[in-house]
Design an enzyme around this catalytic site. Sequence first.
Site, PDB file in Angstrom:
ATOM      1  N   HIS A  50      45.828  13.139  20.431  1.00 26.52           N
ATOM      2  CA  HIS A  50      44.805  13.969  21.054  1.00 26.52           C
ATOM      3  C   HIS A  50      44.648  15.299  20.322  1.00 26.52           C
ATOM      4  O   HIS A  50      43.533  15.754  20.079  1.00 26.52           O
ATOM      5  CB  HIS A  50      45.165  14.203  22.521  1.00 26.52           C
ATOM      6  CG  HIS A  50      44.104  14.916  23.278  1.00 26.52           C
ATOM      7  ND1 HIS A  50      42.920  14.309  23.637  1.00 26.52           N
ATOM      8  CD2 HIS A  50      44.030  16.193  23.724  1.00 26.52           C
ATOM      9  CE1 HIS A  50      42.166  15.175  24.269  1.00 26.52           C
ATOM     10  NE2 HIS A  50      42.809  16.327  24.342  1.00 26.52           N
ATOM     11  N   GLU A  72      43.404   6.998  20.078  1.00 25.07           N
ATOM     12  CA  GLU A  72      43.730   7.674  21.322  1.00 25.07           C
ATOM     13  C   GLU A  72      43.387   6.787  22.521  1.00 25.07           C
ATOM     14  O   GLU A  72      44.137   6.719  23.493  1.00 25.07           O
ATOM     15  CB  GLU A  72      42.936   8.977  21.381  1.00 25.07           C
ATOM     16  CG  GLU A  72      43.347   9.896  22.490  1.00 25.07           C
ATOM     17  CD  GLU A  72      42.336  11.001  22.709  1.00 25.07           C
ATOM     18  OE1 GLU A  72      41.400  11.131  21.893  1.00 25.07           O
ATOM     19  OE2 GLU A  72      42.469  11.711  23.699  1.00 25.07           O
ATOM     20  N   ASN A 415      67.263  -0.610  -2.293  1.00 23.70           N
ATOM     21  CA  ASN A 415      68.244  -1.449  -2.959  1.00 23.70           C
ATOM     22  C   ASN A 415      69.135  -2.140  -1.957  1.00 23.70           C
ATOM     23  O   ASN A 415      69.422  -3.324  -2.077  1.00 23.70           O
ATOM     24  CB  ASN A 415      69.109  -0.579  -3.878  1.00 23.70           C
ATOM     25  CG  ASN A 415      68.711  -0.764  -5.321  1.00 23.70           C
ATOM     26  OD1 ASN A 415      67.987  -1.691  -5.637  1.00 23.70           O
ATOM     27  ND2 ASN A 415      69.183   0.107  -6.172  1.00 23.70           N
TER      28      ASN A 415
END
Lengths: 696, 167
Positions: A50, A72, A415
Amino acid sequence: MAIDEDLKEIYDIFFEESAEGLEVMETGLLSLDFGAADLDTINDIFRAAHSIKGGAGTFGFMGVSAFTHGVETIMDQMRDGKRDVTEENVQLLLESVDCIGTMLECIKNDEPDNAEQRKPLETRIATLLEGSEQASGNSEPEPVAEDPVSESQAIEKKHWTITFTPNTEVLRTGNDPVLLFQELQSLGELSVKANLTNIPDFDELDPEELHVSWILQLEANCTESQISEVFTWVTGQCDLEIKEQSDQDRAESVSDENTDESEPTQKTPQTAQSAPPAKAAAGGKDKGGSTKSRESASIRVAIDKVDSLLNLVGELVITQSMLRRFGDSYDPESLKELRDGLSQLERHTRELQESAMQIRMLPINSSFNRFPRLVRDLSTKLGKKIDLVVSGEHTEVDKTVLEKLNDPLVHLVRNSLDHGIEMPDTRVANGKSENGTLHLSAAHEGGNVIIKVEDDGAGLNREKILSKAIQKGIVLANEELSEERIDNLIFQPGFSTADEVSDVSGRGVGMDVVRRNILDLGGRIRVQSNPGNGTSLRISLPLTLAILDGQLVRIGSEVFVISVLSIIESVQLTKAQIKTVSGSGDVFKMRDQYIPVVRASEAFDIEELDKNNPADILVIVESENTKFGILVNELLEQQQIVIKSIENNYKKVPGLTGATILGDGRVALILDVAGFQQTADRIKISRESSSVAQAA
Amino acid sequence: MNNESNIDHQLVSSGEFLTFILGDEEYGVDILSVQGIQGWTGTTRIPDAPDYMLGVINLRGAIVPIIDLRVKFELRSAKFNSTTVVIVVKAYSSEKEHIIGLVVDAVSEVYKFDVDSIQRNPELSNEQVNDFVEGLISIDEKMVIILDINKLASEWSLDADQQESAA
């Protein structure tokens, strides 16, 4: 969209806050449990969305505002329990968060907005929303401005009278009434009347203050909350009255105003707009050409840190004025007081230094925060199940260190996910839980920050590493290496054991670059592996790059500094304890291990002060898991030193990390332990070859 | 900022030059590049540096390299006595600012003359010097050698580039 230079500063704040909002959204979305969502979290996400929407609207970034509106709405439905929190929905929202981020980035960098790219996403959001509206057709209309929900209201327009009296300070907070009016206009037909009676005489007028109030007439099919929403950003800075009027009332009030209002209406926007340019002129000077480089040059500091700094400065001023008295009239009697004053000054200076350093410290949070998302995305991609555990995220690290740490950390985590943790079925077959765990942690240890990336995966495959290393010619086939040495081979340049290059990892540049980056930060990295049970990477970093704990040593007539952190121990030698290898290389037997010895005076070509009394103190240092000894003449004191660059005015000198200024004003050079051994060898060789050349 | 000052430096010449003595010769540098003059105090030697790099000193908290111009230009005498001073100059190379100290036998005069009267690009037999000379000018029957100090620092940037490309 071109950014108006005048508003740049306020835009920057908006961008910064939006970035924070996006982070909140992302963190929130990732922590949502599918099916049973936590209402607080949803509320947090909703509020963040908002604010971004509101901010973007205020600044006229309509694209962002409109897009965020969709997000929203979805959040709002979730909040009201009208929409389930499914994995699909969360994924869509996460992608939207990325999209908003990209849009804002485009605006910030003044790049053209790539509307094409976000089309598919927009369509998906729209479809989702449409579906829901059909499903719950009788749900209340959305209480949001742009939503053209109920058609029935469009026919009977309402008349609103809005009395808007901003206080004089409102322009200083970056709010421009004209923008508010423009937004009101998007709701319906707007007429504006300004009340100029409060404007002071010209010679008393402060152009940054606002003395105008407005009476606005709005004809629109909107609700009161829609109107007040427009003024959200100025609440508290104005008196606002919103009234719905019958036609009769309206006619009266209009005629009223006409009588006591002599100025023509058109003047209003001009008056309002005259303020921003004046402001720009004031702020424009220091901005100059620095706008570009400001990107990461700002830092958010906790207010208590600033307060403690101010307190210290206050104390320092008191001490200073006390000391000045002695300068004005010196009296031998007051020697003791002078001493006390000086020691107080010393204490304050130290505290001031510490608290100034504190300002540069940021919690490692900001770096760790990105990993939940990364782990989630990657594990989905790899088909692995991985739990991420983060601890010590409030550990504070110097901003520069933190920035340079990001890439290596990302690499290590990738990794671990790619190579370390096994596929779920392999794990089960090996008697482990299906879900792998990746543990990211940070902690202070002495003057260092220790960051660990641990997984409970398969561990390093030593045979594979060794055979690869032999194949690449990094080690010789007949070499005997300790397990630790083998594990650490992964940091060698061009080393990768992945049989196939995947887009996650396996290009073989990674670990080498990681190690290089960490070394550049003055840190160390070490890997510990337990076959079958996991791998642990341990990064140790200095708290800050600007100051280090130094051991001063004398080499010949010169004073050098060695970082205390890299020193393991120092021993006094007798000549017999140094053995030579093939006549030139010196080694020292430290307990059960032979370590190479570097004669610092030879390496740096420094003359011994006393030929009969050569250097006999061996400072044993460790860098990158190799130990070696540096022969010095004398150990002097240990002290905190400020690192100064030699490079600034000269050039990078191999074997040195910089220089510092000692208490007596002399310059002492700081040894670069990591690069010292190689440098020493190289210098020696080049010197020998040049002396041979000279002889010939 | 470096970039700007660099341009300024090249466009604006005061026409005033500080001259100093090296051996029997008089050299000059643009007075705008001079940051200060200070007595000889001794340096901290930098390992593996050329002979003329005497080392570094602490100049108000900055680490400043000191060059002995007499060694650099292969003059016979390089003695340190009471008139030996360090002229601190600001040089630019690759848009980077370098503060450098120059050890000279003595400071001489400040002359003002038309920059256009400098005889540029003389071909000197001593290559060590030739690279750093901007031109020659005669003042009161004396010859003054005008130095281009930016070239002194550019050697280092070159070195640094080579180091980087080697690494």
